[in-house]
Design a protein around this motif. Structure first.
Motif, PDB file in Angstrom:
ATOM      1  N   ARG A  17       0.937  -1.200   0.091  1.00 45.54           N
ATOM      2  CA  ARG A  17       0.059   0.158   0.028  1.00 45.54           C
ATOM      3  C   ARG A  17       1.045   1.466   0.008  1.00 45.54           C
ATOM      4  NH1 ARG A  17      -3.836   2.210   4.664  1.00 45.54           N
ATOM      5  NH2 ARG A  17      -4.482   4.196   3.594  1.00 45.54           N
ATOM      6  N   VAL A  18       0.741   2.132  -0.800  1.00 45.06           N
ATOM      7  CA  VAL A  18       1.383   3.155  -1.043  1.00 45.06           C
ATOM      8  C   VAL A  18       0.948   4.497  -0.297  1.00 45.06           C
ATOM      9  CG1 VAL A  18       2.332   4.987  -2.685  1.00 45.06           C
ATOM     10  CG2 VAL A  18       2.151   2.579  -3.497  1.00 45.06           C
ATOM     11  N   HIS A  19       1.549   4.938   0.489  1.00 44.71           N
ATOM     12  CA  HIS A  19       1.160   6.492   1.417  1.00 44.71           C
ATOM     13  C   HIS A  19       1.632   7.425   1.161  1.00 44.71           C
ATOM     14  CE1 HIS A  19      -0.767   3.872   4.529  1.00 44.71           C
ATOM     15  NE2 HIS A  19       0.476   2.937   4.331  1.00 44.71           N
ATOM     16  N   SER A  20       1.244   8.038  -0.131  1.00 42.31           N
ATOM     17  CA  SER A  20       1.581   9.112  -0.993  1.00 42.31           C
ATOM     18  C   SER A  20       2.029  10.378  -0.163  1.00 42.31           C
ATOM     19  CB  SER A  20       0.888   9.255  -2.286  1.00 42.31           C
ATOM     20  OG  SER A  20      -0.468   9.753  -1.886  1.00 42.31           O
ATOM     21  N   LEU A  21       1.247  10.627   0.808  1.00 36.64           N
ATOM     22  CA  LEU A  21       1.634  11.793   1.456  1.00 36.64           C
ATOM     23  C   LEU A  21       2.810  11.936   2.495  1.00 36.64           C
ATOM     24  CD1 LEU A  21      -2.034  12.724   2.957  1.00 36.64           C
ATOM     25  CD2 LEU A  21      -0.904  13.721   0.957  1.00 36.64           C
ATOM     26  N   ASN A  22       3.157  10.885   3.119  1.00 37.87           N
ATOM     27  CA  ASN A  22       4.306  10.739   3.870  1.00 37.87           C
ATOM     28  C   ASN A  22       5.415   9.862   3.111  1.00 37.87           C
ATOM     29  OD1 ASN A  22       3.411   8.016   4.170  1.00 37.87           O
ATOM     30  ND2 ASN A  22       3.120   8.175   6.262  1.00 37.87           N
ATOM     31  N   ARG A  23       4.879   9.505   1.815  1.00 30.68           N
ATOM     32  CA  ARG A  23       6.014   8.728   1.024  1.00 30.68           C
ATOM     33  C   ARG A  23       6.627   7.523   1.485  1.00 30.68           C
ATOM     34  NH1 ARG A  23       9.357  12.956  -2.475  1.00 30.68           N
ATOM     35  NH2 ARG A  23       8.426  12.140  -4.204  1.00 30.68           N
ATOM     36  N   THR A  24       5.809   6.762   1.876  1.00 30.19           N
ATOM     37  CA  THR A  24       6.178   5.254   2.412  1.00 30.19           C
ATOM     38  C   THR A  24       5.254   4.449   2.006  1.00 30.19           C
ATOM     39  OG1 THR A  24       4.473   5.643   4.395  1.00 30.19           O
ATOM     40  CG2 THR A  24       6.851   6.442   4.758  1.00 30.19           C
ATOM     41  N   ASN A  25       5.692   3.144   2.057  1.00 34.71           N
ATOM     42  CA  ASN A  25       5.041   2.011   1.504  1.00 34.71           C
ATOM     43  C   ASN A  25       4.759   1.191   2.760  1.00 34.71           C
ATOM     44  OD1 ASN A  25       5.264   2.852  -1.131  1.00 34.71           O
ATOM     45  ND2 ASN A  25       7.204   2.046  -1.262  1.00 34.71           N
ATOM     46  N   GLN A  26       3.472   0.322   2.649  1.00 31.34           N
ATOM     47  CA  GLN A  26       3.302  -0.684   3.733  1.00 31.34           C
ATOM     48  C   GLN A  26       3.127  -1.971   3.086  1.00 31.34           C
ATOM     49  OE1 GLN A  26      -0.485   0.133   5.593  1.00 31.34           O
ATOM     50  NE2 GLN A  26      -0.367  -1.764   6.806  1.00 31.34           N
ATOM     51  N   ALA A  27       3.924  -3.000   3.637  1.00 31.11           N
ATOM     52  CA  ALA A  27       4.039  -4.289   2.892  1.00 31.11           C
ATOM     53  C   ALA A  27       2.466  -4.926   3.438  1.00 31.11           C
ATOM     54  CB  ALA A  27       5.164  -5.307   3.342  1.00 31.11           C
ATOM     55  N   LEU A  28       1.996  -5.529   2.469  1.00 28.11           N
ATOM     56  CA  LEU A  28       0.677  -6.238   2.764  1.00 28.11           C
ATOM     57  C   LEU A  28       0.815  -7.872   2.642  1.00 28.11           C
ATOM     58  CD1 LEU A  28      -2.043  -4.038   0.651  1.00 28.11           C
ATOM     59  CD2 LEU A  28      -1.385  -4.221   3.192  1.00 28.11           C
ATOM     60  N   SER A  29       0.179  -8.481   3.362  1.00 31.44           N
ATOM     61  CA  SER A  29       0.270  -9.802   3.354  1.00 31.44           C
ATOM     62  C   SER A  29      -0.858 -10.582   2.337  1.00 31.44           C
ATOM     63  CB  SER A  29       0.241 -10.472   4.737  1.00 31.44           C
ATOM     64  OG  SER A  29      -1.170 -10.268   5.304  1.00 31.44           O
ATOM     65  N   PHE A  30      -1.517  -9.760   1.723  1.00 36.26           N
ATOM     66  CA  PHE A  30      -2.437 -10.313   0.659  1.00 36.26           C
ATOM     67  C   PHE A  30      -2.703  -9.261  -0.365  1.00 36.26           C
ATOM     68  CE2 PHE A  30      -4.275  -7.300   3.695  1.00 36.26           C
ATOM     69  CZ  PHE A  30      -5.118  -6.532   3.080  1.00 36.26           C
ATOM     70  N   ILE A  31      -3.576  -9.549  -1.302  1.00 42.95           N
ATOM     71  CA  ILE A  31      -3.672  -8.812  -2.623  1.00 42.95           C
ATOM     72  C   ILE A  31      -5.201  -8.454  -2.216  1.00 42.95           C
ATOM     73  CG2 ILE A  31      -3.929  -8.586  -4.985  1.00 42.95           C
ATOM     74  CD1 ILE A  31      -2.316 -11.011  -5.243  1.00 42.95           C
ATOM     75  N   PRO A  32      -5.247  -7.145  -2.236  1.00 44.56           N
ATOM     76  CA  PRO A  32      -6.885  -6.480  -1.765  1.00 44.56           C
ATOM     77  C   PRO A  32      -7.870  -6.923  -2.884  1.00 44.56           C
ATOM     78  CG  PRO A  32      -5.224  -5.000  -1.208  1.00 44.56           C
ATOM     79  CD  PRO A  32      -4.392  -6.006  -1.937  1.00 44.56           C
ATOM     80  N   THR A  33      -9.010  -7.374  -2.481  1.00 53.70           N
ATOM     81  CA  THR A  33     -10.110  -7.266  -3.435  1.00 53.70           C
ATOM     82  C   THR A  33     -10.542  -5.998  -4.024  1.00 53.70           C
ATOM     83  OG1 THR A  33     -11.735  -6.853  -1.670  1.00 53.70           O
ATOM     84  CG2 THR A  33     -11.310  -9.313  -2.012  1.00 53.70           C
ATOM     85  N   TYR A  34     -11.167  -5.902  -5.012  1.00 55.32           N
ATOM     86  CA  TYR A  34     -11.669  -4.709  -5.614  1.00 55.32           C
ATOM     87  C   TYR A  34     -12.498  -3.870  -4.477  1.00 55.32           C
ATOM     88  CZ  TYR A  34     -13.487  -1.125  -8.815  1.00 55.32           C
ATOM     89  OH  TYR A  34     -13.651  -0.158  -9.516  1.00 55.32           O
ATOM     90  N   ALA A  35     -13.133  -4.302  -3.633  1.00 53.71           N
ATOM     91  CA  ALA A  35     -13.939  -3.631  -2.694  1.00 53.71           C
ATOM     92  C   ALA A  35     -13.019  -2.884  -1.725  1.00 53.71           C
ATOM     93  CB  ALA A  35     -15.021  -4.366  -2.150  1.00 53.71           C
ATOM     94  N   GLU A  36     -12.067  -3.960  -1.543  1.00 54.87           N
ATOM     95  CA  GLU A  36     -11.067  -3.024  -0.458  1.00 54.87           C
ATOM     96  C   GLU A  36     -10.215  -2.103  -1.092  1.00 54.87           C
ATOM     97  OE1 GLU A  36     -10.374  -7.511   2.366  1.00 54.87           O
ATOM     98  OE2 GLU A  36      -9.050  -7.121   0.337  1.00 54.87           O
ATOM     99  N   ALA A  37      -9.689  -2.395  -2.394  1.00 55.35           N
ATOM    100  CA  ALA A  37      -8.837  -1.375  -2.990  1.00 55.35           C
ATOM    101  C   ALA A  37      -9.480  -0.184  -3.054  1.00 55.35           C
ATOM    102  CB  ALA A  37      -8.484  -1.784  -4.416  1.00 55.35           C
ATOM    103  N   LEU A  38     -10.991  -0.127  -3.410  1.00 52.51           N
ATOM    104  CA  LEU A  38     -11.660   1.129  -3.306  1.00 52.51           C
ATOM    105  C   LEU A  38     -11.624   1.887  -2.054  1.00 52.51           C
ATOM    106  CD1 LEU A  38     -14.760   0.107  -5.440  1.00 52.51           C
ATOM    107  CD2 LEU A  38     -12.836   1.658  -6.324  1.00 52.51           C
ATOM    108  N   GLU A  39     -11.629   1.007  -0.964  1.00 55.99           N
ATOM    109  CA  GLU A  39     -11.620   1.698   0.208  1.00 55.99           C
ATOM    110  C   GLU A  39     -10.134   2.394   0.479  1.00 55.99           C
ATOM    111  OE1 GLU A  39     -12.658  -1.238   3.421  1.00 55.99           O
ATOM    112  OE2 GLU A  39     -14.375  -1.701   2.542  1.00 55.99           O
ATOM    113  N   LEU A  40      -9.003   1.831   0.066  1.00 56.30           N
ATOM    114  CA  LEU A  40      -7.821   2.306   0.214  1.00 56.30           C
ATOM    115  C   LEU A  40      -7.703   3.696  -0.715  1.00 56.30           C
ATOM    116  CD1 LEU A  40      -5.503  -1.219   0.309  1.00 56.30           C
ATOM    117  CD2 LEU A  40      -6.231   0.559   2.093  1.00 56.30           C
ATOM    118  N   LEU A  41      -8.267   3.630  -1.778  1.00 58.31           N
ATOM    119  CA  LEU A  41      -8.340   4.644  -2.741  1.00 58.31           C
ATOM    120  C   LEU A  41      -9.074   6.102  -1.640  1.00 58.31           C
ATOM    121  CD1 LEU A  41      -7.354   6.211  -5.297  1.00 58.31           C
ATOM    122  CD2 LEU A  41      -9.725   5.368  -6.038  1.00 58.31           C
ATOM    123  N   ALA A  42     -10.017   5.737  -1.305  1.00 55.80           N
ATOM    124  CA  ALA A  42     -10.841   6.736  -0.477  1.00 55.80           C
ATOM    125  C   ALA A  42     -10.161   7.171   0.657  1.00 55.80           C
ATOM    126  CB  ALA A  42     -12.208   6.217  -0.075  1.00 55.80           C
TER     127      ALA A  42
END
Length: 142
Positions: free
Chosen positions: A110-135
């Motif tokens: 997951r890319v945190h663009s504001l603080n320019r960091t990345n968070q490793a995930l242990s899964f590939i998000p579903t489309y619904a989860e990806a939409l939540e992360l975008l929000a």
């Protein structure tokens, strides 16, 4: 040997990298709920005045990038250079999720663009989860 590409709607040469790309496409659609119509293969973009191509990008309904995917052949190790490649591409694309895969190993961030960091995930998000992360990444966008 050729394989039918459901996104490009044509036969393509089945290279080792294409085998991985096609499996990722079908996994995203069939198992994680990504709409086929919102996936784009080998989309061109400019970086440092050079034309580059992303392997796969998933979008939301308004066209914002959600998930950027870099595919390698199964014989290619997923090194820091591969992670740098997708990170570099994402500087112009701006997806909140990155995925690199060689069909055997998969790494998602997951890319945190504001603080320019990345968070490793242990899964590939579903489309619904990806939409939540975008929000979450763009709370002012509606």
């Amino acid at each position: 040997m050729l394989i039918w590409d459901i996104l490009r709607r044509k036969q393509v040469v089945l290279t080792p990298e294409e085998w991985v790309r096609q499996h990722v496409v079908h996994y995203l659609i069939d198992h994680l709920g990504y709409p086929k119509s919102l996936l784009s293969l080998e989309r061109g973009h400019a970086y440092n005045k050079r034309q580059k191509r992303t392997d796969l990008c998933a979008f939301d309904a308004s066209g914002k990038p959600l998930l950027l995917v870099e595919c390698k052949a199964s014989s290619v190790a997923l090194t820091s250079a591969v992670a740098m490649q997708i990170g570099t591409y994402n500087q112009t694309i701006g997806a909140p999720l990155l995925l690199v895969t060689n069909g055997v190993q998969h790494f998602c961030w997951r890319v945190h663009s504001l603080n320019r960091t990345n968070q490793a995930l242990s899964f590939i998000p579903t489309y619904a989860e990806a939409l939540e992360l975008l929000a979450l990444a763009h709370p002012d966008a509606s």
